[in-house]
Design a protein around this motif. Structure first.
Motif: not given
Ligand SMILES: NC(=O)C1=CN([C@@H]2O[C@H](COP(=O)(O)OP(=O)(O)OC[C@H]3O[C@@H](n4cnc5c(N)ncnc54)[C@H](OP(=O)(O)O)[C@@H]3O)[C@@H](O)[C@H]2O)C=CC1
Ligand SMILES: CC(C)CCC[C@@H](C)[C@H]1CC=C2C3=C(CC[C@@]21C)[C@@]1(C)CC[C@H](O)C[C@@H]1CC3
Length: 446
Positions: A365-367, A378-380, A405-408, A425-427
């Motif tokens: 996991l990236l920290v 990415n959500y931000l 609002l909906y998206f938040t 998955k990662y405990g």
């Molecule tokens: N416009 C819209 O309506 C929507 C847009 N989106 C966008 O789609 C994109 C994808 O989102 P989404 O599918 O929800 O999830 P993410 O792309 O955020 O993926 C989450 C996954 O990333 C991996 N992960 C989490 N933290 C770390 C870390 N620190 N280091 C490495 N891997 C990590 C994990 O999977 P693993 O470890 O198995 O790789 C986790 O399950 C986003 O940019 C989101 O904003 C999403 C929903 C709706």
């Protein structure tokens, strides 16, 4: 199971999930909802309510956007009769659009990508030609318009088109449900197979419903809805040009920002193969309606609002809004690309220097970098862009802020779901990540 991290006792699954779900496993509230026939639990009222509420909300938004006061929270200006909603032409247009996008999907692709490993250890193959489909659609629409296709008439048809898309999504989900009845158990999604008809119809039973190599969920997630959204935006821009002589600056911004978002999603199409929608969720009414109706008709709300409520916007403010969108896009793309590059090849020089923690699964996991700032950078970025799409509509109406609002709410809910899956998955490694990166989406706030 033995090394699985035990969650703090006070954390409970979200009420919406509990209302939606047939039974939550109380022994392991962080695990998958139990599947199999329900133990006499009543039909899921949450799923039934959402199945009604989502289309009603969409029609409410469409009606309010064209009304004078444009009040999001007030009653709709009027209730449309069936004659205003139903049009065989709209249904024909909707099916033609789906047919065109399906044909573009079937064209030779520049690349064929493999999906994640399935239960039976196999991997599905997916064509990577979404961006090509966008460009070809643009060419076809351009040719059509120069040959006299009345694209600017589309905004007048939004209500019947939305009705036709809802009907299509409903019938399509029914067919998907029936198809899942004959699918092998290994093809079923972890959720959505409770035995409760309404709940399963809503969430979807089969994980990757396909006919030959045509993958319905992958196709719907990226093509007809996303490309349809920018086409509706364009039609609104053209109608504004007809009404007022030229499109407003606000309309240009909304069109430009959202086109960038859609083009980005199609350019990086392969990334959708690792989203929970593709890996984990079944394909049922929620995603079918979301992809085919909700995305094109509610995500274009700002452009709809601007057609009926022109907003003055000067260059200084427009430049500031562009800057906000650019910052949002920079974070969104930077974070998504960093994670995708790292997952594909952790020794890639662009990510090799980043700090990581090991997990028992072998994946790290990236920290540091974007993923060391908050747990969902990415959500931000996505939320900052959502704000930039509303700002050109001014600050005197709540309606154009509906998407924000909906998206938040959607992302907070999604983030919570993803956290539970990662914890499972990662405990302990996930627990350590949460300690090192304590904020979820917004630094120092949430
Ligand atoms: N416009 C819209 O309506 C929507 C847009 N989106 C966008 O789609 C994109 C994808 O989102 P989404 O599918 O929800 O999830 P993410 O792309 O955020 O993926 C989450 C996954 O990333 C991996 N992960 C989490 N933290 C770390 C870390 N620190 N280091 C490495 N891997 C990590 C994990 O999977 P693993 O470890 O198995 O790789 C986790 O399950 C986003 O940019 C989101 O904003 C999403 C929903 C709706
Ligand atoms: C109708 C309900 C309220 C919710 C429906 C949710 C769907 C609209 C979204 C679920 C996940 C989505 C993703 C995207 C669009 C919206 C849906 C389908 C993207 C394709 C948007 C562009 C991003 O770059 C990738 C996203 C993946 C998830």
């Amino acid at each position: 199971m033995s090394e699985r991290f035990q969650p703090p006792a006070q954390r409970r699954p979200w009420p919406l999930l509990r209302a939606l779900g047939p039974r939550w496993n109380s022994e392991d509230p962080w695990g998958e909802p139990e599947s199999g026939p329900p133990d006499g639990s009543p039909p899921s009222p949450g799923a039934a309510a959402l199945m009604l509420l989502l289309p009603v909300t969409m029609f409410h938004l469409l009606l309010v956007a064209r009304s004078g006061p444009a009040r999001l929270l007030g009653p709709p200006p009027y209730l449309p009769g069936l004659e205003e909603l139903w049009s065989p032409w709209a249904l024909l247009l909707c099916l033609t659009w789906l047919g065109l996008q399906a044909a573009l999907y079937l064209l030779p692709a520049r690349k064929v990508a493999e999906g994640q490993e399935l239960k039976d250890k196999s991997r599905l193959r997916y064509p990577i030609n979404g961006f090509q489909a966008l460009v070809l659609t643009a060419l076809l629409v351009g040719l059509g318009v120069s040959a006299g296709l009345p694209l600017s008439a589309l905004p007048e048809m939004l209500l019947p088109l939305a009705f036709a898309a809802t009907l299509t999504a409903f019938i399509f989900s029914l067919l998907l449900y029936l198809k899942a009845l004959v699918a092998p158990a290994s093809a079923l999604a972890p959720g959505g197979n409770s035995g409760n008809l309404i709940y399963d119809f809503f969430l979807g039973r089969e994980l990757n419903p396909r006919i030959c190599s045509f993958d319905f969920k992958y196709f719907c997630e990226l093509r007809p809805g996303l490309i349809g959204w920018v086409l509706i935006n364009l039609a609104l821009l053209m109608q504004e040009a007809e009404l007022r002589g030229s499109p407003s600056l606000a309309m240009w911004l909304v069109n430009g920002f959202q086109l960038l978002y859609v083009a980005d999603a199609l350019w990086y199409e392969e990334a959708v193969l690792t989203t929970m929608d593709i890996i984990h969720d079944g394909f049922g009414f929620m995603l079918a309606f979301g992809d085919l109706a909700w995305v094109p008709f509610t995500y274009s709300l700002q452009a709809q609002f601007l057609l009926y409520h022109p907003q003055p916007l000067g260059w200084p403010l427009a430049s500031f809004i562009c800057l906000i969108n650019a910052v949002g896009y920079y974070i969104f793309r930077g974070a998504n690309s960093q994670k995708n590059t790292f997952r594909k090849n952790p020794s890639d020089p662009r990510v090799a220097d980043l700090e990581t923690i090991s997990t028992a699964t072998g994946r790290r996991l990236l920290v540091s970098g974007w993923w060391g700032m908050v747990r969902h950078p990415n959500y931000l970025g996505d939320l900052i862009m959502a704000l930039a799409w509303s700002l050109p509509c001014g600050v005197f109406h709540l309606l154009p802020y509906f998407y924000f609002l909906y998206f938040t709410a959607l992302l907070v809910h999604r983030e919570d779901r993803d956290e539970r899956q990662c914890l499972q998955k990662y405990g302990l490694a996930w627990h350590e990540y949460c300690q090192r990166v304590p904020y979820r989406i917004v630094p120092y706030v949430y």
